[in-house]
Every structure is written in C-alpha cells, then in structure tokens.
Design a protein around this motif. Structure first.
Motif, PDB file in Angstrom:
ATOM      1  N   GLY A 143      50.006  31.543 -20.136  1.00 19.00           N
ATOM      2  CA  GLY A 143      49.339  31.155 -18.904  1.00 19.00           C
ATOM      3  C   GLY A 143      50.052  29.964 -18.305  1.00 19.00           C
ATOM      4  O   GLY A 143      51.185  29.639 -18.688  1.00 19.00           O
TER       5      GLY A 143
ATOM      6  N   ILE B 264      36.692  31.867 -13.090  1.00 21.38           N
ATOM      7  CA  ILE B 264      37.861  32.640 -13.489  1.00 21.38           C
ATOM      8  C   ILE B 264      37.396  34.022 -13.930  1.00 21.38           C
ATOM      9  O   ILE B 264      36.589  34.144 -14.859  1.00 21.38           O
ATOM     10  CB  ILE B 264      38.643  31.953 -14.631  1.00 21.38           C
TER      11      ILE B 264
ATOM     12  N   ILE C 260      45.210  28.478 -16.184  1.00 20.18           N
ATOM     13  CA  ILE C 260      44.944  29.848 -15.759  1.00 20.18           C
ATOM     14  C   ILE C 260      45.565  30.784 -16.792  1.00 20.18           C
ATOM     15  O   ILE C 260      46.796  30.832 -16.940  1.00 20.18           O
ATOM     16  CB  ILE C 260      45.530  30.124 -14.366  1.00 20.18           C
TER      17      ILE C 260
ATOM     18  N   ALA D  79      44.181  36.431 -16.244  1.00 20.29           N
ATOM     19  CA  ALA D  79      43.265  36.143 -15.138  1.00 20.29           C
ATOM     20  C   ALA D  79      43.520  37.114 -13.989  1.00 20.29           C
ATOM     21  O   ALA D  79      44.664  37.331 -13.574  1.00 20.29           O
ATOM     22  CB  ALA D  79      43.435  34.709 -14.666  1.00 20.29           C
TER      23      ALA D  79
ATOM     24  N   VAL E 267      40.816  33.840  -9.393  1.00 19.14           N
ATOM     25  CA  VAL E 267      40.391  32.455  -9.608  1.00 19.14           C
ATOM     26  C   VAL E 267      39.895  31.891  -8.280  1.00 19.14           C
ATOM     27  O   VAL E 267      40.626  31.898  -7.275  1.00 19.14           O
ATOM     28  CB  VAL E 267      41.538  31.576 -10.147  1.00 19.14           C
TER      29      VAL E 267
ATOM     30  N   LEU F 187      47.376  34.128  -7.140  1.00 25.26           N
ATOM     31  CA  LEU F 187      47.976  34.040  -8.469  1.00 25.26           C
ATOM     32  C   LEU F 187      49.436  34.443  -8.467  1.00 25.26           C
ATOM     33  O   LEU F 187      50.198  34.027  -9.345  1.00 25.26           O
ATOM     34  CB  LEU F 187      47.189  34.912  -9.441  1.00 25.26           C
TER      35      LEU F 187
END
Length: 415
Positions: free
Chosen positions: A349, A363, A391, A395, A398, A412
């Motif tokens: 992440g 999330i 993150i 994920a 978010v 993202l």
C-alpha cells in the motif's frame, strides 16, 4: 506571532488536542489539566479554547454546559463516537470513568460510555478495530502486574482532606478485602503524612490489625472528597450499533501501564503499536518495567500480539511518515535516549498526506468491507504524529471527510 493569543492558564497540564469542533474553518483546543501542584489529588482546571482568528478564548463554561471538573486529565481525544458527523470529546482521567461529551451544534453534553468503570487511565486512542465502520477505543491503565487489584465489588478508594489541619491536603488510599476496607499505606508512611497517627497506633502490630474505620474515625472523614477505582486492566471499548462492549486486552498486554498508542499500517485487520512502563512509583512498589512494547492485531475475535524490544520508561510514541512508502516510529523514554523503530516490512500500500482540516476517512476494500480511520492532533503522550493515511493495496474507494462534513474522493490511480 500573535501576542496574547492564549488566555491565562494556571493549570499544570497533561495534553493539548485540536479539532474544529464549531466547524468554522480553524482548529480549536482542549487543554487537559493534570495536577494542582502541592495539592494532590484535587482536580485542576481544564480548558476548552475557541479559535477566533488566531486568538483563543476560554469557552469552557459556555460550551461544556454546567461548570464541571474533568478530574486529573491524562489524555483526551477529539472523535466522532456517535457517527453524526460532528467531532465529540473523550476525556480520560486518573480515578475517573471515561468521560464522553457529545457535540450538539458546538455545545457539549456529558454522556456515559463505561458507567462504573473508573480507572487509573493514562492513555487513550481510537481505531476501527472490528472494521465495522465506527471507532473503537483503547485505554491504557495500570495493568495487572502489580500488588493492586480493583473491581466493582472490591474497589480501591482515595480520601482527600486536610486531616491534620496543617493547611495541606492529605490523600489516603484504601483497598477492600472480604468486605472490609483497609489503608494501603504502611504505618511509617502514614505517620510521615499525618503525624498524629503515631499516637493512635503505637506498634506495627496494632496498625496491621486495624481496618480503615479505626484508622480514620467517621467524624474525621466528614467533608473528605472520595474517589474510587474499579478497573485496572488495559482495556478496549468496542462500539457496536451505538452500544459499548467492555473488553480487557490480552494477558500479554497487562504487564505494565500502557502509556502511548498509535496506528500501525496493516492490510489484515486493524493493528496498533503500544509502549509503556512506569519507573516512578513509590519506592516500596518498585518500577513497572516488564513491558517492552507490542504490536497488537485485531483482525480476529481476539487480538494477536507481536512483542517488540523497546525497554525503559517509554512514555511518548509518534509516527513519522517520510514518503509514500516509508513510516518510522519515535519513542520518547523518560531519562533515556530517543528510540527510532522502523518496520522491517510494510504491508502493500502507500501513504498519502492529509489537509489540515481533514477529520476522518472511509475506506472501502475490494471485498466490500468498509471501515473508518480518524486523524488526530495530539493523540499521544506529549507528542504529535504525522497526519497521513495509509491506503492498502486492496482499497477500492477512499472518501475523506473534513470537520465541516465536506468530503472528497481520492483518485487512487493518481496516488
């Protein structure tokens, strides 16, 4: 610099935590008072300070309702524990229950979370431990590796009054055993505190046999302030559909006081890093030094614990995000060197920096699970961590919410 930006504050404080509780676009402060010098255990003043263009005004009485004492504050947290989008205040104090104050359009109302669970609380942190979308809480206490024991049936009490009339407050601690209350202090310690006691108990044997009712007679206790403790375990408060479930931490996390807690990045349930110990109790007790820190994972019904190697009187713990892929931890140890801890392997992440008025994130993972993470100013013992969000690789979405309830979705693909 703004001259006279703060009002006159006379308390010896323990914490300063910030949030935009009135949603006007700036950060307000709660200042927790810890002790009144030379007057232990009388509670000092704590302050709610409203930010008005960089100048802070004491609005404690106006916004907290009736004048109140927060006790000897150890830690505080701005958190939305009722999930209504407004930041609430939790206060943890020694010899008190956890104190929640619900935010109602900028005014606060005292409520109950752990009624009857008064403790020697010394740290407080929030995290969505069970990944159900609301914030749960971890409270550091004394732990169970000491001579003290407390329960609702057999509490520890403290009586405070100027018993010997020398214009100084005397504090006497008692414990309960088999329905009888006894003084905790040795005969010598009590005689040093209240000299007249040496005439009442001329020998160690008579003192050893005496209950509290014969050490201090009923008329002598009149007018004394009384506190009691019913819980010494390091503890979780699990929020479930608006209710609260009390759950002690596992045995390996009861070895000493837990003094500071922070989030540890994880893709497998919530993880927290904790440090503790306490080297300054009374000489007769010796130091509480059996805890070397730990990472606790709450991905299942009972936490799994990975011990660390953080010796000494660890007090403060702060995370420092260096870039999108790296975070380290700084541990402040009383009368010891600053210790730097770097995770050997970080989960897959990345970290992203936050804006000043960001409050929490939701999330959503690829498997449909949705959890919440709050961002704090001052959630630690005299320390402040980097405000960043981890993150996880899995994920899907978010969303970040500000104190004023405005929100934005992160792209993202661009992070």
């Amino acid at each position: 610099m703004v001259e006279d930006a703060l009002p006159a504050i006379s308390s010896s404080g323990s914490c300063v935590v910030a949030a935009d509780y009135d949603q006007d676009g700036d950060l307000d402060l709660f200042v927790g008072g810890r002790v009144r010098p030379t007057d232990f255990p009388m509670p000092p003043a704590s302050y709610l300070l409203e930010n008005e263009g960089g100048t802070f005004t004491d609005v404690t009485e106006r916004d907290m309702g009736e004048p109140t004492s927060f006790g000897m504050v150890s830690a505080a947290l701005w958190t939305d524990y009722d999930r209504d989008g407004q930041v609430d205040l939790l206060v943890a104090s020694e010899w008190e229950e956890l104190q929640p104050y619900r935010n109602k359009q900028g005014r606060f109302q005292r409520e109950e979370i752990l009624a009857g669970k008064s403790g020697w609380w010394n740290s407080l942190y929030g995290s969505d431990l069970d990944r159900d979308g609301d914030i749960d809480y971890v409270l550091g206490n004394l732990g169970l590796n000491s001579r003290f024991r407390a329960s609702e049936a057999e509490p520890i009490r403290m009586y405070a009054k100027d018993f010997d009339r020398n214009n100084e407050t005397d504090a006497i601690v008692t414990f309960t055993q088999a329905d009888t209350e006894y003084v905790y202090h040795s005969r010598d310690a009590l005689n040093d505190q209240i000299i007249a006691m040496s005439k009442r108990f001329g020998s160690y044997d008579t003192y050893a046999q005496a209950s509290f009712n014969t050490v201090l007679l009923p008329h002598e206790r009149e007018g004394a302030q009384v506190w009691q403790t019913t819980e010494l375990r390091n503890t979780l408060v699990i929020r479930e559909e608006g209710d609260n479930r009390f759950q002690p931490l596992s045995t390996s996390l009861q070895l000493a006081p837990i003094t500071s807690i922070q989030t540890y990045p994880s893709t497998n349930g919530a993880e927290l890093i904790m440090v503790g110990n306490f080297y300054e109790p009374e000489t007769a007790l010796g130091p509480y030094d059996a805890f070397t820190g730990a990472i606790a994972n709450f991905g299942s019904t009972s936490e799994s614990v990975q011990p660390l190697n953080i010796p000494g009187d660890a007090r403060s713990l702060a995370s420092l995000t260096l870039n999108t892929q790296k975070q380290i931890y700084l541990v402040g140890r009383n009368q010891g060197e600053l210790m730097v801890c770097e995770p050997e392997v970080l989960p897959k992440g990345y970290f992203t920096q936050l804006q000043p008025l960001d409050f929490y994130a939701e999330i959503k993972l690829n498997n449909g699970q949705l959890y919440r993470e709050e961002f704090y100013y001052g959630a630690g013992y005299l320390s402040q961590s980097s405000r960043s969000l981890f993150i996880p690789e899995n994920a899907q979405e978010v969303t970040i919410y500000r104190f004023d309830r405005q929100s934005r979705k992160l792209d993202l693909l661009d992070l």
